[in-house]
Design a protein around this motif. Structure first.
Motif, PDB file in Angstrom:
ATOM      1  N   SER A 165       0.825  -1.210   0.000  1.00  0.00           N
ATOM      2  CA  SER A 165       0.000   0.000   0.000  1.00  0.00           C
ATOM      3  C   SER A 165       0.857   1.257   0.000  1.00  0.00           C
ATOM      4  O   SER A 165       0.607   2.188  -0.777  1.00  0.00           O
ATOM      5  N   LEU A 166       1.861   1.300   0.866  1.00  0.00           N
ATOM      6  CA  LEU A 166       2.750   2.467   0.888  1.00  0.00           C
ATOM      7  C   LEU A 166       3.466   2.633  -0.444  1.00  0.00           C
ATOM      8  O   LEU A 166       3.541   3.734  -0.991  1.00  0.00           O
ATOM      9  N   SER A 167       3.984   1.536  -0.958  1.00  0.00           N
ATOM     10  CA  SER A 167       4.684   1.584  -2.231  1.00  0.00           C
ATOM     11  C   SER A 167       3.749   2.041  -3.350  1.00  0.00           C
ATOM     12  O   SER A 167       4.130   2.855  -4.196  1.00  0.00           O
ATOM     13  N   ALA A 168       2.534   1.538  -3.334  1.00  0.00           N
ATOM     14  CA  ALA A 168       1.582   1.882  -4.398  1.00  0.00           C
ATOM     15  C   ALA A 168       1.266   3.367  -4.426  1.00  0.00           C
ATOM     16  O   ALA A 168       1.272   3.988  -5.497  1.00  0.00           O
ATOM     17  N   VAL A 169       0.989   3.952  -3.282  1.00  0.00           N
ATOM     18  CA  VAL A 169       0.611   5.366  -3.278  1.00  0.00           C
ATOM     19  C   VAL A 169       1.810   6.250  -3.616  1.00  0.00           C
ATOM     20  O   VAL A 169       1.684   7.222  -4.369  1.00  0.00           O
ATOM     21  N   ILE A 170       2.990   5.903  -3.110  1.00  0.00           N
ATOM     22  CA  ILE A 170       4.174   6.696  -3.421  1.00  0.00           C
ATOM     23  C   ILE A 170       4.502   6.594  -4.908  1.00  0.00           C
ATOM     24  O   ILE A 170       4.785   7.593  -5.574  1.00  0.00           O
ATOM     25  N   GLN A 171       4.423   5.379  -5.456  1.00  0.00           N
ATOM     26  CA  GLN A 171       4.701   5.205  -6.887  1.00  0.00           C
ATOM     27  C   GLN A 171       3.648   5.884  -7.746  1.00  0.00           C
ATOM     28  O   GLN A 171       3.975   6.461  -8.791  1.00  0.00           O
ATOM     29  N   LEU A 172       2.390   5.817  -7.337  1.00  0.00           N
ATOM     30  CA  LEU A 172       1.316   6.451  -8.101  1.00  0.00           C
ATOM     31  C   LEU A 172       1.585   7.947  -8.248  1.00  0.00           C
ATOM     32  O   LEU A 172       1.501   8.506  -9.342  1.00  0.00           O
TER      33      LEU A 172
END
Length: 113
Positions: free
Chosen positions: A63-70
């Motif tokens: 989840s953290l990775s997804a939002v930062i990458q998004l």
């Protein structure tokens, strides 16, 4: 989150941004070198993610990775590749960011974290 964990999350984000940029470069002018670079970067990013999943759990790490990458990928796409989105697409990106924030922070907001 530890300082080392945060550093790993930042490193994986940078690597995934480089991988996405290499993928975009490959789509514009395909070549085996660009393809190999793209695959190598995505592999390295995922290896770091495996460590983060082990340390923080699947849900939190992804989840953290997804939002930062998004956020980061869209900034790169708009700033460096001149891509644009219409109002509906922009709203979708914002809703996706909000969704990941709620999934990640939900347990803490509800007092179960």
């Amino acid at each position: 989150m530890t300082v080392f964990g945060f550093a790993q999350l930042c490193a994986s984000t940078v690597i995934f941004i480089l991988a996405a940029s290499a993928a975009k470069a490959w789509t514009v002018a395909p070549g085996y070198g660009k393809l190999a670079l793209t695959l190598a970067l995505y592999t390295l990013g995922n290896l770091i993610m495996l460590r983060l999943i082990r340390d923080f759990g699947l849900g939190v790490a992804i989840s953290l990775s997804a939002v930062i990458q998004l956020i980061a990928v869209n900034l790169v796409a708009f700033a460096f590749f001149g891509e644009r989105v219409d109002l509906v697409q922009g709203a979708g990106i914002l809703i996706a960011i909000l969704a990941v924030v709620l999934v990640t922070a939900g347990p803490y907001i509800a007092g179960r974290g």
